[in-house]
Design an enzyme around this catalytic site. Sequence first.
Site, PDB file in Angstrom:
ATOM      1  N   HIS A 115       0.835  -1.206   0.000  1.00 10.05           N
ATOM      2  CA  HIS A 115       0.000   0.000   0.000  1.00 10.05           C
ATOM      3  C   HIS A 115       0.873   1.261   0.000  1.00 10.05           C
ATOM      4  O   HIS A 115       0.704   2.146  -0.840  1.00 10.05           O
ATOM      5  CB  HIS A 115      -0.919  -0.018   1.225  1.00 10.05           C
ATOM      6  CG  HIS A 115      -1.795   1.183   1.364  1.00 10.05           C
ATOM      7  ND1 HIS A 115      -3.107   1.186   0.949  1.00 10.05           N
ATOM      8  CD2 HIS A 115      -1.563   2.416   1.876  1.00 10.05           C
ATOM      9  CE1 HIS A 115      -3.637   2.379   1.193  1.00 10.05           C
ATOM     10  NE2 HIS A 115      -2.715   3.147   1.748  1.00 10.05           N
ATOM     11  N   GLU A 116       1.813   1.319   0.927  1.00 13.81           N
ATOM     12  CA  GLU A 116       2.651   2.526   1.027  1.00 13.81           C
ATOM     13  C   GLU A 116       3.505   2.671  -0.219  1.00 13.81           C
ATOM     14  O   GLU A 116       3.692   3.772  -0.730  1.00 13.81           O
ATOM     15  CB  GLU A 116       3.526   2.483   2.288  1.00 13.81           C
ATOM     16  CG  GLU A 116       2.780   2.277   3.603  1.00 13.81           C
ATOM     17  CD  GLU A 116       1.587   3.195   3.814  1.00 13.81           C
ATOM     18  OE1 GLU A 116       1.599   4.321   3.302  1.00 13.81           O
ATOM     19  OE2 GLU A 116       0.614   2.766   4.475  1.00 13.81           O
ATOM     20  N   GLU A 145      -6.416   7.380  -1.381  1.00 14.01           N
ATOM     21  CA  GLU A 145      -6.604   6.221  -0.501  1.00 14.01           C
ATOM     22  C   GLU A 145      -7.486   5.136  -1.121  1.00 14.01           C
ATOM     23  O   GLU A 145      -7.164   3.962  -1.074  1.00 14.01           O
ATOM     24  CB  GLU A 145      -7.130   6.660   0.871  1.00 14.01           C
ATOM     25  CG  GLU A 145      -6.172   7.567   1.645  1.00 14.01           C
ATOM     26  CD  GLU A 145      -4.780   6.983   1.832  1.00 14.01           C
ATOM     27  OE1 GLU A 145      -4.588   5.767   1.603  1.00 14.01           O
ATOM     28  OE2 GLU A 145      -3.865   7.761   2.195  1.00 14.01           O
TER      29      GLU A 145
END
Length: 882
Positions: A303-304, A326
Site C-alpha cells: 500500500h505505502e 486512498e
Amino acid sequence: MRTNQPTTIHLSEYKVPAYLVDAVDLCFELFDDGARVHSTLSVRHNPESTEESAPLALDGDSLKLESVALNGKELAAGDYEETDEQLVIAKVPVQFELKVVTWIEPQNNTRLEGLYKSSGMFCTQCEAEGFRCITYFPDRPDVMARYRTRIEADKNTCPVLLSNGNDVEKGDLDNGRHFVTWEDPFPKPSYLFALVAGDLVEKQDTFTTCSGRDIDLRIYVEARNAAKTRHALDSLKRAMRWDEETYGREYDLDIFMIVAVDDFNMGAMENKGLNIFNSSCVLASQETATDLAFQRIESIVAHEYFHNWSGNRVTCRDWFQLSLKEGFTVFRDATFSADMGSSTVKRIEDVTLLRTAQFAEDAGPMAHPVRPASYMEISNFYTLTIYEKGEEVVRMIHTLLGPELFRKGSDLYFERHDGQAVTTDDFVRAMEDASGRDLSQFRLWYEQAGTPELTVSDNYDDEQGVYRLTVQQSVPDTPGQTDKKPQHIPFALGLLGADGETLPLTLENDQNAASAPVERVLELTEASHTFEFHGLSQKPVPSLLRSFSAPVRVVYPWSREQLLFLMSHDSDGFNRWDAGQRLAIDVIQSLVASTETVEVEPRLVEAYRSLLGDATLDQALVAKMMQLPSEAYLVELANSPDVAAIHRTRERVATYLATALRDELIECYHRNTGTDVYEITPESVARRSLRNTALAWLLMINDETGRDLALAQLSAADNMTDRMGALRALVNSDYASERTQVLTDFYERFQEDPQVVEQWFSVQASSDRAGQLPQIHALLEHPAFDWKNPNKIRSVVAVFAGQNLAAFHNPDGSGYEFLADQVCRLDDSNPQIAARLVTPLTRWKKFAPAYSALMRSALERVRDKSELSADLYEVVHKSLES
Ligand code: 0A1
Ligand code: ZN
C-alpha cells in the site's frame, strides 16, 4: 467545557493558494531539549490566483518563532502578525525569499504529529497537517515544492540521519556532532516530508526495475529487531514488480527506505522515498507474528509503496479529495494481495470489514460521502468510508470498464496528472476519456453518503420459460443529506439450475441465445429495474451480487433451502461463503428472542459437517466458512440490538454446533496437523487456519481432548500462529486455571517483545472470560502498558470496546463509563487517538433504549470535559446532535 467551537471547512469554499513555494531549504539542529528549524522558502505569487495583493498566511501550530526575514531583511514584530494558528505578513513582493527560524520540542510532543521522539529516535508524521508543527508553511497539499534538508545531530545518539530523496552531502561538526543533507528532486506537498534521526541498524537489499535501474532498498530498525525485516523486504520487492507488470509503474528514486517506529498513530506513512511504519505493521518473524500479521504486513508495505504513484506523483488538491489517493491505493493493494494468495479469501476478509464496520459508520452520526463536503478536523476523516468504500468505488469502475479499459484509464490518469494535485473528478474523467463511457451518474458514489439498499424480488413463468428479476434501490438518509438519487450500480449475477449447474443468461433482446454468458454484470441506474431471462425450463436459484460487485445491502427472501443449495453449489466462491453466513445469521436471529434451549437448524449442522469433511474445496475457504458471523456483524444487522441476547444466542448456537460436530472437529484438527515445516504458502496457511478454527470450536464446549490438544500445541509450537491459536482458544474457554497459567507463561516468554505483548493484551481484552472490566483495569496497570503508546492503548481499550461487546455493553453502563474515562484522559495527550477511541459510544442511537441512554450520558460527560480538543469536539458534538 470547550467554549470556542472549531471552524468548519467547506469544499465549496476551495480557492487556489495565493502563493506558491518552489523550493524549501531546511536545516534541523536536533538536541535533547528541543530542535531549531531553519527554513528558507522561495515564494512567488500564484498566477492563477485572483487575489492580487493578498497577505502571505502561513500555518503554524505549537511553534516558538525565533526570527523571520524577507529577502534577507529581518522583520520587526510589527511587520507580521502571529496567532495560535498562523503567521501573517500583510505586504509581500510578487516573488521573494522568506527565512523563518522556529524552536520546537519533539521530546514533549505526545500528539505524535510533526516531529516527535519515539524510543529515543526523532521521527516525523506530517499527514495531514503535521508539517505546520515543524515550521510555518502553507500546509496544504496543492502547494508542491522541491525540498533540500540538512540534519545536524549528536553522532553518538543519532548516527543515522534520514530524509526524503538522495543523500548529497555529509560530514562531521564540532562537539561530537555530524550532519547529512538530503535532496528530493520531485516536487511534493508538505504532508510527504519526513525526517528520521536515531540509533538504527540498516538492512539492505536491491531491486532492478523494468528499465534496468538498480534501486537500493533499506529498512531501518532498532538493533533488537534486526532479525524481523526479511518479510517486509521481500514484500516490497513483490510489490515493486507487481506495480510494473499491472500498472506499468516504475520506481523513480535511487533509494527506497522504510523505518520502523514503536509510537505511531496509524499503520504507516508513504513519505516520498522514506516510508515510516508502525513497528507492528512491518516487523515479523515466524516466532513473533501470526500468518494474519504476515499478510497484513505484505499488504501495508505494498500500500505505502503503491502510493508513490497514486498519492505522491499524483496527489490530492485538498483533503476533501483524500479518497483519490486512498481509495485507489487500497484497490491497488487489495488486487495485489488477491494475486499473491487466495483471491476469494481476500475478498471475504475485505467485505467482512466493510459490512461490519463501514456500513455501521455509514449508518451512524459521522456518515459522510467518499468525498466529504465539509469537516472540522481532517484527521477524523481517515475513515473506513474514505479507504474501504473508496476502494469499492474504484473497484466498481474497474468492473464497469473491464480490465483493459481500466488500465487505459489509469495510464491516462498518471500521464495527464503527473506532478499535479488533483481531484476525484479528474480521476473519473480520465477513466471516462480513456474508455468512452459516461460516468456522470456514477459520480454520485462520491457525493452521496449512506449504504444503498437493493430489494430484489423474482418470479418464474413456466409457460414462457421466463424468469423475471426486479431490483429496487434506495439510498438512506444520512446527517445533512436526504432525498437521494438512484446510483449507478454494477450488479453481477448468475443463475443456478436444480443440479447446481450454471444456466445461460439470455436477456430479452439478446441476438444470439446460444452464446449467452453464464454470468452478467447488470447495470442499475433507475430506482427500479426488471430483467427478463428467457429460455429457462425451471425456476433457477439466483446468485446475486457475485463477488460483492457493489457496496450495497441486498434484501431477498432467501429460503433456507436456497441458502444451503448456494452454499454447496455456487461457482462464485464469495457467494458460497456468503450463503453460509446468511444461513447462520438467519438461524441465530430466529433464536435471539427465545431463552429456552432450542434445537439448532439440523441442516446447518449437516452443512458444516460436510464442509469439515470436504478435502476437495479450497481449505482456506473452508476455514472461513467454518466461522460464525461475528457478534459485531450481528449487532450491525439488528435494529435496537439487545447485545446480551445476541451474545448468549451466538454462544448457544456455537455450543450446539460444536457438540454435534465434535468428532469431525477432532478429525479435522488431526488431518491438518503434521510434522510439516513452517512455511507461508497458501496451503500451509490454510492448514494452520483450519486446525486453529477446529481448536476454537472444541474449547467453546470445554472439551477435554480439545484442551489437551491446545496445551500440547502451545508447548510444541514453533510459530506464533499456532501459539496464538491455542492461547486464544484456552483463554476463551472455561478452564480458568489453565487460562491463568498459559497467559503467565506466554508473558514471561515474550515480555521483551512489544509487538507480542500487544497481542497478549488483545487476546485478553477481547475475551468475555479474561476481559471483564476489573481485568481490563488490571491490564491498564500492567508494567508493560504505556499511555503514550497508541498500540498499547488500542490493544486494550479499543479491543475491549470494539470486540468484547457483551462486557462493553454491560447493562449497568460500566463499560461506557470506562471508555469515557479513557477518552477524556487521552484527549490531553493524543487527541487523534482519543477521537478514534470514542467511536463505539457515538453509535448510541442504534441500541435498545436501556443501553442508549447510558451511552448518551457517557458521551455527554466527554462533551463536558474541559479543554476538549477540536478532534474530539467534532466527533462528540456531531454524534450528540444528529
Ligand atoms: N496515508 C497513510 C495513513 C496515515 C494517515 C494519517 C496519519 O497521521 C495522522 C498517518 C498515516 C496511509 O494511507 O497509509
Ligand atoms: Zn494510504
